[in-house]
Design a protein around this motif. Structure first.
Motif, PDB file in Angstrom:
ATOM      1  N   PHE A  65       0.846  -1.003  -0.094  1.00 42.03           N
ATOM      2  CA  PHE A  65      -0.094   0.016  -0.034  1.00 42.03           C
ATOM      3  C   PHE A  65       0.989   1.356  -0.104  1.00 42.03           C
ATOM      4  CE2 PHE A  65      -4.012  -2.040   2.258  1.00 42.03           C
ATOM      5  CZ  PHE A  65      -4.382  -2.844   1.040  1.00 42.03           C
ATOM      6  N   GLY A  66       1.899   1.114   0.815  1.00 42.05           N
ATOM      7  CA  GLY A  66       2.855   2.227   0.742  1.00 42.05           C
ATOM      8  C   GLY A  66       3.662   2.456  -0.568  1.00 42.05           C
ATOM      9  N   ARG A  67       4.163   1.274  -1.247  1.00 45.37           N
ATOM     10  CA  ARG A  67       4.785   1.388  -2.562  1.00 45.37           C
ATOM     11  C   ARG A  67       3.891   1.877  -3.578  1.00 45.37           C
ATOM     12  NH1 ARG A  67       7.856  -2.876   0.137  1.00 45.37           N
ATOM     13  NH2 ARG A  67       6.035  -4.378  -0.091  1.00 45.37           N
ATOM     14  N   LEU A  68       2.498   1.521  -3.304  1.00 44.00           N
ATOM     15  CA  LEU A  68       1.520   1.874  -4.528  1.00 44.00           C
ATOM     16  C   LEU A  68       1.558   3.385  -4.474  1.00 44.00           C
ATOM     17  CD1 LEU A  68      -1.608   0.981  -5.643  1.00 44.00           C
ATOM     18  CD2 LEU A  68      -2.009   2.288  -4.068  1.00 44.00           C
ATOM     19  N   ASN A  69       1.606   4.120  -3.281  1.00 42.58           N
ATOM     20  CA  ASN A  69       1.538   5.653  -3.114  1.00 42.58           C
ATOM     21  C   ASN A  69       2.683   6.198  -3.552  1.00 42.58           C
ATOM     22  OD1 ASN A  69      -1.104   6.883  -1.920  1.00 42.58           O
ATOM     23  ND2 ASN A  69      -0.923   4.971  -0.640  1.00 42.58           N
ATOM     24  N   VAL A  70       3.838   5.669  -3.246  1.00 45.77           N
ATOM     25  CA  VAL A  70       5.112   6.505  -3.445  1.00 45.77           C
ATOM     26  C   VAL A  70       5.404   6.383  -4.893  1.00 45.77           C
ATOM     27  CG1 VAL A  70       7.615   6.393  -2.746  1.00 45.77           C
ATOM     28  CG2 VAL A  70       5.960   6.096  -0.924  1.00 45.77           C
ATOM     29  N   ASP A  71       5.291   5.093  -5.474  1.00 50.37           N
ATOM     30  CA  ASP A  71       5.410   4.983  -7.064  1.00 50.37           C
ATOM     31  C   ASP A  71       4.542   5.880  -7.569  1.00 50.37           C
ATOM     32  OD1 ASP A  71       7.241   3.135  -6.271  1.00 50.37           O
ATOM     33  OD2 ASP A  71       6.009   1.227  -6.862  1.00 50.37           O
TER      34      ASP A  71
END
Ligand code: ATP
Ligand code: MG
Length: 319
Positions: A65-71
């Protein structure tokens, strides 16, 4: 302008939505998501997509969920250097289901997630030291971690000649403590641009009635007020000039979440890039309208080319 990026501070979330209209989550239902979300993140994404220099201070978990946002933010051109990755807590989330009357049921995990766990760090210091504009979301004022960063960042950005915008973005039914009320009033008074919608205008002014509220805010010295009026478009008020109103674009509303944040991101980006009020207002209305045609809080945020195409292809609703 020359001073550096537009920064914002606050919650970075995923949103997971029910695919059916109804009441809450008390039985198994179909869901769709995760979608990148969080009001400050939506603002930042739209600001960057339209070509503004934009960055966000916040935190995600060490998870998908974090990687989705940062990416997503990085892909759209935002500076993600001040997004902390919390090793322990998961990325914040919001489950949402629309009711038939358009109101929403939520299950939130924000206060107990990575979204609320960040603070002043070397990365934040570096970013704020070069920021030219701070955009504050009222929704972040209920997060102590965000408040600590905002209090410090306001002073630094203002001291170096940067500017401040404030989206009151508060819910009328919520009662805030004295500290939050005082901070709210200070931010209103310091703002170079205020972006209220609905009753936030009167709340920011502290007086009843739309005209009285606008007069009051302008006489306090606020140089620019962009009032978001939903499907009725938006208006900008400045001292000593006629108000400027732009009708909304006529679109089917698929998912209203994020319209105000996209409006703000586009408006601030355009003004800082040197657009006139009228041009910024047109792009901002287009950004808000385009975003409501797509499911997901920021899935309809547009690039400048996408918004130009949208403006050319879309008629206006009413006056
Ligand atoms: P939010 O619900 O995200 O908090 P807000 O209340 O801050 O939004 P709105 O006024 O709802 O802000 O939306 C911002 C702008 O987006 C409006 O001024 C309008 O230009 C555009 N917009 C929003 N909803 C619609 C719609 N249904 N049709 C056309 N344009 C819309
Ligand atoms: Mg709003």
């Amino acid at each position: 302008d020359h001073l550096g990026p537009t920064i914002t501070v606050g919650e970075i979330l995923v949103e997971i939505m029910a695919t059916s209209v109804g009441e809450g989550f008390r039985q198994p239902i179909d869901l769709v998501g995760p979608f990148a979300s969080g009001a400050p993140a939506i603002f930042t994404d739209q600001c960057a997509r339209i070509g503004g220099s934009a960055a966000i201070v916040g935190a995600v978990g060490a998870d998908d969920f974090g990687r989705l946002n940062v990416d997503r933010l990085a892909r759209d051109g935002a500076d993600v250097s001040a997004i902390a990755v919390d090793p322990t807590y998961p990325t914040g989330s919001a489950f949402v289901r629309y009711r038939a009357d358009g109101t929403r049921d939520f299950v939130y995990n924000i206060a107990t997630s990575a979204a609320a766990r960040f603070g002043w760090s070397e990365a934040v210091e570096t970013l704020v030291a070069k920021a030219g504009h701070l955009h504050v979301m009222g929704s972040a004022l209920s997060m102590p971690s965000a408040v600590a960063v905002i209090d410090r960042a306001v002073r630094i950005v203002k001291e170096r000649g940067g500017s401040l915008s404030f989206d009151p973005n508060l819910r009328k039914e919520l009662k805030y403590d004295d500290d939050t009320e005082r901070r709210f009033s200070e931010l209103v008074a310091m703002a170079d641009l205020l972006l209220p919608s609905g009753e936030e205008l009167e709340r920011a002014a502290g007086v009843a009635g739309r005209e009285a509220a606008i007069d009051r805010l302008l006489s306090m010295g606020i140089p620019e007020i962009a009032l978001k009026e939903g499907a009725r478009g938006a208006s900008v008020f400045t001292p000593g000039a006629e108000p400027l109103h732009v009708a909304a674009f006529a679109v089917p509303e698929v998912d209203p979440t994020g319209a105000g944040d996209c409006f703000g991101g586009a408006y601030v980006a355009c003004r800082r890039l040197g657009s006139s009020i009228e041009e910024a207002l047109t792009y901002a209305c287009a950004a808000g309208a385009r975003n409501v045609t797509v499911r997901g809080p920021m899935e309809g945020a547009g690039t400048r080319a996408e918004l130009d195409a949208f403006i050319a292809a879309t008629g206006r609703a009413g006056p």
